[in-house]
Design a protein around this motif. Structure first.
Motif, PDB file in Angstrom:
ATOM      1  N   ASP A  87       0.866  -1.173   0.000  1.00 43.66           N
ATOM      2  CA  ASP A  87       0.000   0.000   0.000  1.00 43.66           C
ATOM      3  C   ASP A  87       0.908   1.230   0.000  1.00 43.66           C
ATOM      4  O   ASP A  87       1.402   1.654   1.052  1.00 43.66           O
ATOM      5  CB  ASP A  87      -0.905   0.007   1.229  1.00 43.66           C
ATOM      6  N   GLU A  88       1.149   1.797  -1.174  1.00 45.90           N
ATOM      7  CA  GLU A  88       2.105   2.892  -1.300  1.00 45.90           C
ATOM      8  C   GLU A  88       1.667   4.133  -0.530  1.00 45.90           C
ATOM      9  O   GLU A  88       2.498   4.841   0.050  1.00 45.90           O
ATOM     10  CB  GLU A  88       2.324   3.223  -2.780  1.00 45.90           C
ATOM     11  N   ASP A  89       0.369   4.394  -0.497  1.00 50.76           N
ATOM     12  CA  ASP A  89      -0.125   5.558   0.246  1.00 50.76           C
ATOM     13  C   ASP A  89       0.145   5.404   1.741  1.00 50.76           C
ATOM     14  O   ASP A  89       0.492   6.371   2.425  1.00 50.76           O
ATOM     15  CB  ASP A  89      -1.627   5.747   0.000  1.00 50.76           C
ATOM     16  N   ALA A  90      -0.008   4.190   2.248  1.00 52.00           N
ATOM     17  CA  ALA A  90       0.242   3.943   3.669  1.00 52.00           C
ATOM     18  C   ALA A  90       1.718   4.107   4.011  1.00 52.00           C
ATOM     19  O   ALA A  90       2.063   4.660   5.060  1.00 52.00           O
ATOM     20  CB  ALA A  90      -0.235   2.546   4.051  1.00 52.00           C
ATOM     21  N   VAL A  91       2.590   3.629   3.120  1.00 55.08           N
ATOM     22  CA  VAL A  91       4.032   3.791   3.338  1.00 55.08           C
ATOM     23  C   VAL A  91       4.391   5.265   3.367  1.00 55.08           C
ATOM     24  O   VAL A  91       5.124   5.729   4.247  1.00 55.08           O
ATOM     25  CB  VAL A  91       4.838   3.062   2.245  1.00 55.08           C
ATOM     26  N   ALA A  92       3.861   6.017   2.412  1.00 53.56           N
ATOM     27  CA  ALA A  92       4.155   7.450   2.346  1.00 53.56           C
ATOM     28  C   ALA A  92       3.628   8.184   3.573  1.00 53.56           C
ATOM     29  O   ALA A  92       4.295   9.076   4.116  1.00 53.56           O
ATOM     30  CB  ALA A  92       3.546   8.047   1.073  1.00 53.56           C
ATOM     31  N   ALA A  93       2.437   7.802   4.035  1.00 55.43           N
ATOM     32  CA  ALA A  93       1.834   8.464   5.185  1.00 55.43           C
ATOM     33  C   ALA A  93       2.617   8.220   6.471  1.00 55.43           C
ATOM     34  O   ALA A  93       2.567   9.032   7.401  1.00 55.43           O
ATOM     35  CB  ALA A  93       0.390   7.988   5.356  1.00 55.43           C
ATOM     36  N   ALA A  94       3.341   7.108   6.517  1.00 56.04           N
ATOM     37  CA  ALA A  94       4.102   6.768   7.721  1.00 56.04           C
ATOM     38  C   ALA A  94       5.425   7.535   7.810  1.00 56.04           C
ATOM     39  O   ALA A  94       6.077   7.512   8.856  1.00 56.04           O
ATOM     40  CB  ALA A  94       4.378   5.276   7.761  1.00 56.04           C
ATOM     41  N   LEU A  95       5.804   8.209   6.737  1.00 56.78           N
ATOM     42  CA  LEU A  95       7.059   8.965   6.721  1.00 56.78           C
ATOM     43  C   LEU A  95       6.816  10.395   7.178  1.00 56.78           C
ATOM     44  O   LEU A  95       5.762  10.975   6.909  1.00 56.78           O
ATOM     45  CB  LEU A  95       7.660   8.963   5.312  1.00 56.78           C
ATOM     46  N   ASP A 123       7.636  14.047   6.613  1.00 63.30           N
ATOM     47  CA  ASP A 123       8.185  15.058   5.716  1.00 63.30           C
ATOM     48  C   ASP A 123       9.389  14.540   4.917  1.00 63.30           C
ATOM     49  O   ASP A 123      10.484  15.119   4.970  1.00 63.30           O
ATOM     50  CB  ASP A 123       8.585  16.299   6.514  1.00 63.30           C
ATOM     51  N   PRO A 124       9.214  13.453   4.160  1.00 67.50           N
ATOM     52  CA  PRO A 124      10.352  12.896   3.424  1.00 67.50           C
ATOM     53  C   PRO A 124      10.714  13.743   2.206  1.00 67.50           C
ATOM     54  O   PRO A 124       9.855  14.401   1.616  1.00 67.50           O
ATOM     55  CB  PRO A 124       9.834  11.530   2.981  1.00 67.50           C
ATOM     56  N   THR A 125      11.964  13.712   1.823  1.00 67.78           N
ATOM     57  CA  THR A 125      12.364  14.297   0.557  1.00 67.78           C
ATOM     58  C   THR A 125      11.888  13.357  -0.549  1.00 67.78           C
ATOM     59  O   THR A 125      11.593  12.180  -0.288  1.00 67.78           O
ATOM     60  CB  THR A 125      13.884  14.449   0.461  1.00 67.78           C
ATOM     61  N   PRO A 126      11.806  13.830  -1.793  1.00 67.10           N
ATOM     62  CA  PRO A 126      11.415  12.934  -2.888  1.00 67.10           C
ATOM     63  C   PRO A 126      12.300  11.692  -2.972  1.00 67.10           C
ATOM     64  O   PRO A 126      11.803  10.587  -3.188  1.00 67.10           O
ATOM     65  CB  PRO A 126      11.561  13.816  -4.134  1.00 67.10           C
ATOM     66  N   ALA A 127      13.602  11.871  -2.775  1.00 65.38           N
ATOM     67  CA  ALA A 127      14.521  10.740  -2.843  1.00 65.38           C
ATOM     68  C   ALA A 127      14.249   9.753  -1.714  1.00 65.38           C
ATOM     69  O   ALA A 127      14.270   8.529  -1.916  1.00 65.38           O
ATOM     70  CB  ALA A 127      15.966  11.221  -2.773  1.00 65.38           C
TER      71      ALA A 127
END
Length: 214
Positions: A31-39, A41-45
């Motif tokens: 679940d890519e949205d869940a992974v992103a939400a757990a970070l 303020d990540p940088t794009p990299a």
């Protein structure tokens, strides 16, 4: 030892097969949205690298029993473009409307295609080593006519690929050039993957000619 590709991307599979490796393909279902939400303020990299790592890690339980001696490779790509409010990172457009809007902004300009890579080395079913990194490649876009763009979007190709374009498909007609690694733009960087394999003590040439069994 087997090379396992944790991706459903036919483009990544094609790159690897052309480069001498026919990997086992196991789709992560992350679940890519869940992974992103757990970070935080990540940088794009950091984001694309975290997504790549999540995909590689997700297939470990099944692969550890099925192929206990393996290298698992996960990848993720996003396009970073410069907007009035600053850099914007985008993934797959998903809809024709979004794809058209993005192409209107990208046409005649450039974007940075970021590809995250992660490698997990298994020996006897146990994790022996991990390595991860990312690569950025500049893409120079052409200016398709309205009719060309409408026809391209109607094919459906740009809806399911990072940034809404391909280099190795129909979208290649509308890319003026790339500054960096072309294989990264397609979805998996051969040079970076070779380096990451080296970090987990696997020589890429030892994998040439290996065949998938399913």
């Amino acid at each position: 030892m087997r090379f396992v590709l944790a991706s459903a991307s036919p483009a990544r599979l094609s790159v690897l097969r052309s480069a001498g490796i026919d990997p086992l393909v196991r789709v992560s279902g992350v679940d890519e949205d869940a992974v992103a939400a757990a970070l935080t303020d990540p940088t794009p990299a950091e984001l694309v690298t975290a997504l790549a790592e999540s995909k590689a890690e997700a297939v470990i339980p099944a692969i550890a029993d099925e192929v206990p001696d393996a290298v698992i490779v996960g990848c993720d790509s996003m396009l970073s473009t410069q907007e009035e409010h600053g850099p914007e990172v985008v993934g797959k457009p998903a809809t024709a409307e979004v794809a058209a809007q993005r192409w209107k902004r990208m046409a005649g300009g450039t974007g940075e295609l970021l590809t995250g890579h992660a490698v997990v080395r298994l020996r006897d079913g146990a994790i022996e080593a991990r390595a991860r990194d990312h690569l950025s490649t500049t893409v120079r876009f052409a200016e398709p006519t309205d009719a060309e763009l409408d026809t391209y979007i109607a094919t459906g190709e740009p809806l399911a690929v990072a940034g809404g374009f391909t280099l190795d498909g129909l979208g290649g007609w509308f890319v003026e050039g790339v500054d960096g690694d072309p294989s990264s733009v397609i979805g998996i960087s051969l040079p970076l993957t070779r380096k990451l394999l080296g970090r987990v003590h696997v020589s890429v040439v030892s994998l040439w000619g290996t065949q998938a069994t399913s």
